[in-house]
Design an enzyme around this catalytic site. Structure first.
Site, PDB file in Angstrom:
ATOM      1  CB  THR A 183     141.947  11.384 117.256  1.00  0.00           C
ATOM      2  OG1 THR A 183     141.111  11.455 117.848  1.00  0.00           O
ATOM      3  CG2 THR A 183     141.972  11.144 115.703  1.00  0.00           C
ATOM      4  NE  ARG A 307     110.473  -2.878 103.689  1.00  0.00           N
ATOM      5  CZ  ARG A 307     110.551  -3.882 103.517  1.00  0.00           C
ATOM      6  NH1 ARG A 307     111.088  -3.378 101.549  1.00  0.00           N
ATOM      7  NH2 ARG A 307     110.565  -4.434 104.396  1.00  0.00           N
ATOM      8  CD  GLU A 403     137.248  18.037 122.158  1.00  0.00           C
ATOM      9  OE1 GLU A 403     136.445  19.144 122.215  1.00  0.00           O
ATOM     10  OE2 GLU A 403     138.568  17.752 121.490  1.00  0.00           O
TER      11      GLU A 403
HETATM   12  C1  LIG Z   1     137.130   7.390 119.846  1.00  0.00           C
HETATM   13  C2  LIG Z   1     138.501   8.582 120.651  1.00  0.00           C
HETATM   14  C3  LIG Z   1     138.913   9.239 120.677  1.00  0.00           C
HETATM   15  C4  LIG Z   1     139.627  10.239 121.131  1.00  0.00           C
HETATM   16  N1  LIG Z   1     140.504  11.021 120.876  1.00  0.00           N
HETATM   17  C5  LIG Z   1     140.998  11.654 121.677  1.00  0.00           C
HETATM   18  C6  LIG Z   1     142.223  13.041 121.794  1.00  0.00           C
HETATM   19  O1  LIG Z   1     142.611  12.995 120.479  1.00  0.00           O
HETATM   20  N2  LIG Z   1     142.787  13.084 122.680  1.00  0.00           N
HETATM   21  C7  LIG Z   1     142.911  13.269 124.191  1.00  0.00           C
HETATM   22  O2  LIG Z   1     143.554  13.264 124.970  1.00  0.00           O
HETATM   23  N3  LIG Z   1     141.746  11.399 124.334  1.00  0.00           N
HETATM   24  C8  LIG Z   1     140.896  11.628 123.676  1.00  0.00           C
HETATM   25  N4  LIG Z   1     139.931  10.547 123.301  1.00  0.00           N
HETATM   26  C9  LIG Z   1     139.465  10.270 125.567  1.00  0.00           C
HETATM   27  C10 LIG Z   1     138.185  11.078 125.846  1.00  0.00           C
HETATM   28  O3  LIG Z   1     138.150  12.098 125.422  1.00  0.00           O
HETATM   29  C11 LIG Z   1     137.710  10.472 127.172  1.00  0.00           C
HETATM   30  O4  LIG Z   1     137.376   9.015 126.735  1.00  0.00           O
HETATM   31  C12 LIG Z   1     136.139  11.284 127.610  1.00  0.00           C
HETATM   32  O5  LIG Z   1     136.970  12.649 128.122  1.00  0.00           O
HETATM   33  C13 LIG Z   1     136.136  10.121 129.007  1.00  0.00           C
HETATM   34  O6  LIG Z   1     137.031   9.997 130.330  1.00  0.00           O
HETATM   35  P1  LIG Z   1     137.431   8.804 130.605  1.00  0.00           P
HETATM   36  O7  LIG Z   1     137.043   7.732 128.883  1.00  0.00           O
HETATM   37  O8  LIG Z   1     138.215   8.217 131.120  1.00  0.00           O
HETATM   38  O9  LIG Z   1     136.094   8.018 131.031  1.00  0.00           O
HETATM   39  P2  LIG Z   1     135.461   8.516 132.937  1.00  0.00           P
HETATM   40  O10 LIG Z   1     136.229  10.392 132.695  1.00  0.00           O
HETATM   41  O11 LIG Z   1     136.315   7.100 133.309  1.00  0.00           O
HETATM   42  O12 LIG Z   1     133.937   8.293 132.959  1.00  0.00           O
HETATM   43  C14 LIG Z   1     133.148   7.434 133.371  1.00  0.00           C
HETATM   44  C15 LIG Z   1     131.663   7.928 133.331  1.00  0.00           C
HETATM   45  O13 LIG Z   1     132.019   8.841 134.491  1.00  0.00           O
HETATM   46  C16 LIG Z   1     130.658   9.414 133.965  1.00  0.00           C
HETATM   47  N5  LIG Z   1     132.274  10.740 134.992  1.00  0.00           N
HETATM   48  C17 LIG Z   1     133.274  10.473 135.422  1.00  0.00           C
HETATM   49  N6  LIG Z   1     133.799  11.835 136.691  1.00  0.00           N
HETATM   50  C18 LIG Z   1     131.981  12.742 136.738  1.00  0.00           C
HETATM   51  C19 LIG Z   1     131.242  13.284 137.306  1.00  0.00           C
HETATM   52  N7  LIG Z   1     132.378  13.683 138.118  1.00  0.00           N
HETATM   53  N8  LIG Z   1     130.126  13.647 137.590  1.00  0.00           N
HETATM   54  C20 LIG Z   1     129.097  12.855 136.771  1.00  0.00           C
HETATM   55  N9  LIG Z   1     129.928  11.798 136.040  1.00  0.00           N
HETATM   56  C21 LIG Z   1     131.064  11.707 136.723  1.00  0.00           C
HETATM   57  C22 LIG Z   1     130.979   9.804 132.707  1.00  0.00           C
HETATM   58  O14 LIG Z   1     130.665  10.396 132.648  1.00  0.00           O
HETATM   59  C23 LIG Z   1     131.272   8.955 132.314  1.00  0.00           C
HETATM   60  O15 LIG Z   1     130.093   8.387 132.427  1.00  0.00           O
HETATM   61  C24 LIG Z   1     139.656   9.843 122.931  1.00  0.00           C
HETATM   62  C25 LIG Z   1     138.053   8.712 123.248  1.00  0.00           C
HETATM   63  C26 LIG Z   1     137.975   8.061 122.309  1.00  0.00           C
HETATM   64  C27 LIG Z   1     137.142   7.094 122.162  1.00  0.00           C
END
Ligand SMILES: Cc1cc2nc3c(=O)[nH]c(=O)nc-3n(C[C@H](O)[C@H](O)[C@H](O)COP(=O)(O)OP(=O)(O)OC[C@H]3O[C@@H](n4cnc5c(N)ncnc54)[C@H](O)[C@@H]3O)c2cc1C
Length: 423
Positions: A183, A307, A403
């Protein structure tokens, strides 16, 4: 046997000598004033601008500037909200702002993630130097970014590959790696980057670094096009031999060396850089989700009264009225969890049952559910971009994901309540 009458003075005495005030959910006049002030800004400035900036998919700098002018965006405002000893002012501010619009809300509050990292891990000198720079000035507001996630390290923060190597001769840290989904990434003046100083130690080998404005080697990568929160800028950040002064390591080198030595000896590490920041900010993120949910609930309540179908307002049907009753109840329940966690965090209570994670998990799921129901109540209008609940639903979904995803929050809570390392 003592009677109730003879007990009374003792009880009064005990209450008088006890430092803990009697339990109350009544907000102070100060909290109510701040709530109403932020609500006014959300209603008069943020909500009217929401559709435009969602469509433009750009950072709403003019709105950030307006917020800076009235003291809502800036170091002093943040310090005032944070100073409230009950811990409730910050979630209240976030709820009201995000009631206005979440995309614009995050453009204003996104800086808070980097600030929380500096507060959580920096020395007093580092806080004094960097926190004001995160916000810039009223004339020229700036934003800050917190960069932990990477393409291969989202939920699994321990997998991050960005490295920080110390150059003893120059007293500089050299950072290399790629950050994802940051972000304000690339448009920020100050970036706070989580990097590994010892990959063998996993997340216990992480440290947080401030990248000062204009540092060579810190560049924005691809801008991310999103489903919701489109007024908030999200982008990759590339770090290529990015050199920062030794003083940019949050907490200082001596503290880091001590911590790493403890970990290498097999002792418990006191802090895990990224996790500490997330723990402090989760209830606030929950409050943002509640703001979105409340916005959608209030809009759909008003709509349901206006509505008319089958000759009567649709709210006269129990199917609609009961849905609204459930929406209101869920929002209030989520808020109580957020307030509890915020109060616990501020007053130094131990999060025995992952109450911070509970508050964020519940609020995110409530926001997704409530905004979806709001669309249903608006019928065809709910599905169009002419009405705000469609945008609110798109905005709400991220609260199940960033988060810490809903699954990760459940992991944290289930481990906390069971003491078992649930996978
Ligand atoms: C709009 C936006 C703003 C963001 N801002 C920031 C920021 O400012 N700074 C920053 O650092 N990051 C930021 N992020 C990143 C965000 O924190 C991550 O996308 C999030 O932590 C999930 O990680 P991932 O996308 O790699 O998903 P993954 O970790 O690849 O997860 C994919 C799926 O698998 C599941 N999963 C993974 N591991 C497990 C487990 N052990 N047990 C059960 N289920 C599991 C997850 O719950 C999810 O459903 C942002 C993301 C978005 C989309």
């Amino acid at each position: 046997m003592t009677t109730a009458a003879t007990d009374a003075p003792q009880v009064e005495e005990a209450i008088a000598s006890d430092d803990t005030p009697p339990f109350s959910l009544e907000l102070s006049q100060d909290q109510k004033d701040i709530r109403d002030w932020v609500h006014g800004f959300a209603e008069n400035v943020v909500r009217p601008a929401a559709h435009e900036w969602d469509e433009r998919e750009e950072t709403p700098w003019p709105v950030i500037q307006e917020a800076a002018k009235i003291g809502l965006y800036g170091f002093e405002g943040m310090a005032q909200f944070f100073a409230d000893p009950s811990g409730l002012t910050l979630p209240i501010v976030n709820e009201e702002l995000f009631w206005g619009d979440a995309g614009i809300g995050l453009s204003i509050q996104g800086t808070g993630l980097a600030v929380a990292a500096i507060f959580g891990q920096g020395t007093p000198e580092q806080m004094g130097e960097w926190v004001p720079q995160c916000y810039g000035t009223v004339e020229e507001p700036k934003v800050a970014a917190f960069c932990a996630s990477e393409p291969d390290a989202g939920s699994d923060v321990s997998a991050l590959r960005t490295t920080a190597k110390y150059d003893d001769a120059k007293d500089e840290w050299v950072l290399n790696g790629q950050k994802a989904w940051a972000t304000n990434g690339g448009i920020a003046d100050v970036h706070v980057v989580i990097a590994s100083v010892d990959r063998d130690l996993g997340s216990r080998g992480h440290a947080a670094f401030v990248i000062p404005p204009g540092t060579p080697g810190c560049e924005q990568g691809a801008k991310v096009l999103k489903h919701g929160l489109r007024a908030s800028h999200t982008a990759d950040v590339h770090l290529d031999d990015c050199r920062v002064p030794g003083s940019c390591l949050l907490g200082g080198k001596e503290k880091l060396d001590e911590r790493l030595a403890r970990v290498r000896e097999g002792k418990q590490s006191k802090s895990q850089a990224a996790m500490q920041t997330f723990e402090a900010t989760r209830p606030i993120v929950g409050a943002q989700a509640i703001g979105i949910a409340r916005g959608a609930y209030e809009y759909s309540l008003g709509y349901a009264k206006e509505r008319v179908q089958f000759g009567r307002p649709i709210i006269e049907n129990q199917a609609i009225a009961f849905t609204l009753a459930n929406m209101k109840m869920e929002i209030d329940a989520a808020r109580l969890l957020v307030w509890r966690a915020s109060w616990m965090g501020k007053t130094g209570q131990t999060f025995e049952n992952a109450e911070g994670s509970m508050s964020k998990l519940k609020s995110g799921e409530v926001a997704v559910w409530v905004t979806e129901r709001a669309m249903q109540i608006l019928g065809g209008n709910g599905y169009t971009r002419e009405f705000p609940v469609e945008r609110m639903h798109r905005d709400a979904k991220i609260y199940d994901i960033f988060e810490g995803t809903a699954e990760i929050q459940r992991l944290v809570i289930s481990r906390a309540i069971s003491g078992v390392k649930i996978q």
